[in-house]
Write a protein that holds these residues in place. Structure first.
Motif, PDB file in Angstrom:
ATOM      1  N   TYR A  11       1.102  -0.825   0.050  1.00  0.00           N
ATOM      2  CA  TYR A  11      -0.530   0.338  -0.283  1.00  0.00           C
ATOM      3  C   TYR A  11       0.971   1.326  -0.035  1.00  0.00           C
ATOM      4  CZ  TYR A  11      -3.857  -3.126   1.489  1.00  0.00           C
ATOM      5  OH  TYR A  11      -4.217  -4.566   1.683  1.00  0.00           O
ATOM      6  N   GLY A  16       1.350  -3.957   3.784  1.00  0.00           N
ATOM      7  CA  GLY A  16       0.973  -4.604   2.617  1.00  0.00           C
ATOM      8  C   GLY A  16       2.047  -5.969   3.236  1.00  0.00           C
ATOM      9  N   GLY A  37      -3.308  -6.619  11.975  1.00  0.00           N
ATOM     10  CA  GLY A  37      -2.143  -5.893  10.733  1.00  0.00           C
ATOM     11  C   GLY A  37      -0.949  -6.334  10.005  1.00  0.00           C
TER      12      GLY A  37
HETATM   13  N1  LIG Z   1      -6.207  -0.334   1.756  1.00  0.00           N
HETATM   14  C1  LIG Z   1      -5.383  -0.318   2.549  1.00  0.00           C
HETATM   15  N2  LIG Z   1      -4.898   0.822   2.351  1.00  0.00           N
HETATM   16  C2  LIG Z   1      -3.413   1.317   3.318  1.00  0.00           C
HETATM   17  N3  LIG Z   1      -3.162   0.491   3.970  1.00  0.00           N
HETATM   18  C3  LIG Z   1      -3.864  -0.653   3.749  1.00  0.00           C
HETATM   19  C4  LIG Z   1      -5.373  -1.139   3.292  1.00  0.00           C
HETATM   20  N4  LIG Z   1      -5.308  -1.859   3.884  1.00  0.00           N
HETATM   21  C5  LIG Z   1      -4.616  -2.671   4.888  1.00  0.00           C
HETATM   22  N5  LIG Z   1      -3.527  -1.574   4.958  1.00  0.00           N
HETATM   23  C6  LIG Z   1      -1.919  -2.163   6.341  1.00  0.00           C
HETATM   24  O1  LIG Z   1      -1.238  -3.351   5.726  1.00  0.00           O
HETATM   25  C7  LIG Z   1      -1.482  -4.634   6.587  1.00  0.00           C
HETATM   26  C8  LIG Z   1      -2.874  -5.772   6.485  1.00  0.00           C
HETATM   27  O2  LIG Z   1      -3.621  -5.042   6.606  1.00  0.00           O
HETATM   28  P1  LIG Z   1      -4.903  -6.245   6.946  1.00  0.00           P
HETATM   29  O3  LIG Z   1      -5.764  -5.974   7.073  1.00  0.00           O
HETATM   30  O4  LIG Z   1      -4.294  -7.612   5.944  1.00  0.00           O
HETATM   31  O5  LIG Z   1      -3.973  -7.227   8.287  1.00  0.00           O
HETATM   32  P2  LIG Z   1      -4.703  -8.374   9.061  1.00  0.00           P
HETATM   33  O6  LIG Z   1      -3.506  -9.539   9.183  1.00  0.00           O
HETATM   34  O7  LIG Z   1      -6.056  -8.794   7.823  1.00  0.00           O
HETATM   35  O8  LIG Z   1      -5.302  -7.481  10.116  1.00  0.00           O
HETATM   36  P3  LIG Z   1      -6.434  -7.888  11.042  1.00  0.00           P
HETATM   37  O9  LIG Z   1      -6.192  -9.472  12.373  1.00  0.00           O
HETATM   38  O10 LIG Z   1      -6.413  -6.911  12.388  1.00  0.00           O
HETATM   39  O11 LIG Z   1      -7.893  -7.909  10.940  1.00  0.00           O
HETATM   40  C9  LIG Z   1      -2.100  -3.291   8.225  1.00  0.00           C
HETATM   41  O12 LIG Z   1      -0.960  -2.395   8.739  1.00  0.00           O
HETATM   42  C10 LIG Z   1      -2.531  -1.949   7.502  1.00  0.00           C
HETATM   43  O13 LIG Z   1      -2.778  -1.206   8.065  1.00  0.00           O
END
Ligand SMILES: Nc1ncnc2c1ncn2[C@@H]1O[C@H](COP(=O)(O)OP(=O)(O)OP(=O)(O)O)[C@@H](O)[C@H]1O
Length: 291
Positions: A11, A16, A37
Motif C-alpha cells: 500500500y 502490505g 495488521g
Molecule cells: N486499503 C489499505 N490502504 C492502506 N493500508 C492498508 C489497507 N488495507 C490494509 N492496510 C495495511 O496493511 C497491513 C495489513 O493489513 P491487513 O488488513 O491485511 O491485516 P490482517 O492480518 O488482516 O489484520 P487483522 O488481524 O487486524 O484483521 C496493515 O498495516 C494495514 O494497516
C-alpha cells in the motif's frame, strides 16, 4: 490446487504483503494466522481478485485470481472479515438476494435451512436489530449454502460465542468430508488445530513459517517454566544457549528439543525459585512467532 507465488501488494504507506509463496492441495484446509495488521485480509482480498497484485500471482485450479476473477466466482465462496449488509433488510431477504444471484438451484434453499438450524439463527429479524454474532452467522450461511468447491473465509468465528465456535468447527469438518478446499484466517489456534492440515504464520507482511499441523502435534516438545532469584541468574539463563522466552523479569519458559544436559547444567548454577514441567501446545508453538 491453490498456488501463491511471490505474491506482493504494498500500500502507499509501505505496508502490505511481500513475496508470499505457498501451496495447498485440493480437499485440504489451510489456516492463516498472524497478529493484527499482519496482512491476512490483504492476502485473502488478492485471492478473491479484489485487487491487482504488484508482483507475483495467486492461482486457484490454474485460474489466475486477478485475470480470471469472474470465472473464479462460480467455484469460490467468500466470507469477508467485515460484513456489510443492507441494514433494513431481514436476514431472509438478504439470503434470498444471494440465492437469486445463483439461479434456480434447489439445493441452495435446502442447505440454507440446514445451516440456519445448526447455527440457531432466526432469519426473520431485521439485520439492523441483529447482534454482531448473529450477523456473522448470516454471513456464514450465505457463504456455505452455495456449496462451492472452495471456501475462503476471513476470521469466520469472530463474534461467535464459544459454543457456536464449536458448531462452526463441526461445520468445517462436514465440508471437509465433502472434499471442499478451505482457506481461512483466524486468531483461534484451537480452531486451526482441529480443522487444518497446514497452518501458516504471517507477520508484518512476510510469511514466517508453514507448519504441517499433524506433525506439530506429533512432535510435542517439553517445556520448563522457571522462576529465578535475581537478575544475575536471569542473565546467566539468557546467555546459556537454551531456547528461552521471557515471561517476566525473572520468569522464563525453556523449550527443550534436545540439549537436556545443558538444561540441567545451567539450572545447577543458578538459584531457581520455581520450576514447572509441561509440553509445548500448538498454541504456544505458534506464540513463538507472534512475539
Ligand atoms: N486499503 C489499505 N490502504 C492502506 N493500508 C492498508 C489497507 N488495507 C490494509 N492496510 C495495511 O496493511 C497491513 C495489513 O493489513 P491487513 O488488513 O491485511 O491485516 P490482517 O492480518 O488482516 O489484520 P487483522 O488481524 O487486524 O484483521 C496493515 O498495516 C494495514 O494497516
Amino acid at each position: 490446487m491453490l498456488e501463491v507465488s511471490e505474491l506482493t501488494k504494498i500500500y502507499r504507506e509501505g505496508r502490505g504483503i511481500r513475496n508470499l509463496s505457498f501451496q495447498m492441495n485440493s480437499g485440504t484446509t489451510f489456516g492463516f494466522l498472524g497478529p493484527n495488521g499482519a496482512g491476512k485480509t490483504t492476502t485473502i482480498r488478492l485471492l478473491m481478485g479484489f485487487m491487482k497484485p504488484d508482483q507475483g500471482s495467486a492461482r486457484i485450479w490454474g485460474l489466475d485470481c486477478w485475470k480470471n476473477r469472474t470465472e473464479l466466482k462460480s467455484i469460490v465462496s467468500y466470507l469477508p472479515g467485515e460484513l456489510h449488509f443492507i441494514e433494513q433488510q431481514t436476514g431472509q431477504e438478504f439470503l434470498d438476494l444471494i440465492e437469486g444471484m445463483h439461479g434456480e438451484r434447489r439445493d441452495i434453499k435446502r442447505n440454507q435451512i440446514e445451516l440456519l438450524r445448526s447455527l440457531e439463527l432466526d432469519p426473520k429479524q431485521r439485520i439492523r436489530k441483529m447482534s454482531k454474532g448473529m450477523k456473522q452467522k448470516l454471513g456464514i450461511v450465505a457463504a456455505f449454502m452455495l456449496d462451492s468447491q472452495v471456501l475462503i473465509l476471513d476470521e469466520p468465528t469472530s463474534g461467535l460465542d464459544p459454543l457456536m465456535q464449536k458448531t462452526f468447527v463441526e461445520l468445517i469438518l462436514e465440508e471437509k468430508k465433502k472434499g471442499k478446499t478451505i482457506f481461512m484466517s483466524s486468531h483461534q489456534f484451537s480452531e486451526i488445530e482441529r480443522t487444518c492440515e497446514q497452518a501458516a504464520i504471517i507477520r508484518e507482511g512476510e510469511l514466517l513459517n508453514i507448519q504441517d499441523v499433524a506433525s506439530l502435534k506429533r512432535n510435542e516438545r517439553q517445556t520448563f517454566e522457571v522462576e529465578v532469584e535475581g537478575e544475575e541468574d536471569a542473565e546467566f539463563l539468557r546467555q546459556s544457549g537454551l531456547t528461552i522466552y521471557a515471561l517476566g523479569k525473572s520468569r522464563f519458559t525453556i523449550i527443550l528439543a534436545d540439549k537436556q544436559e545443558l538444561l540441567w547444567k545451567t539450572l545447577a548454577q543458578i538459584h531457581v525459585k520455581r520450576f514447572k514441567q509441561g509440553t509445548l501446545e500448538l498454541e504456544e508453538a505458534f506464540m513463538q512467532y507472534y512475539r
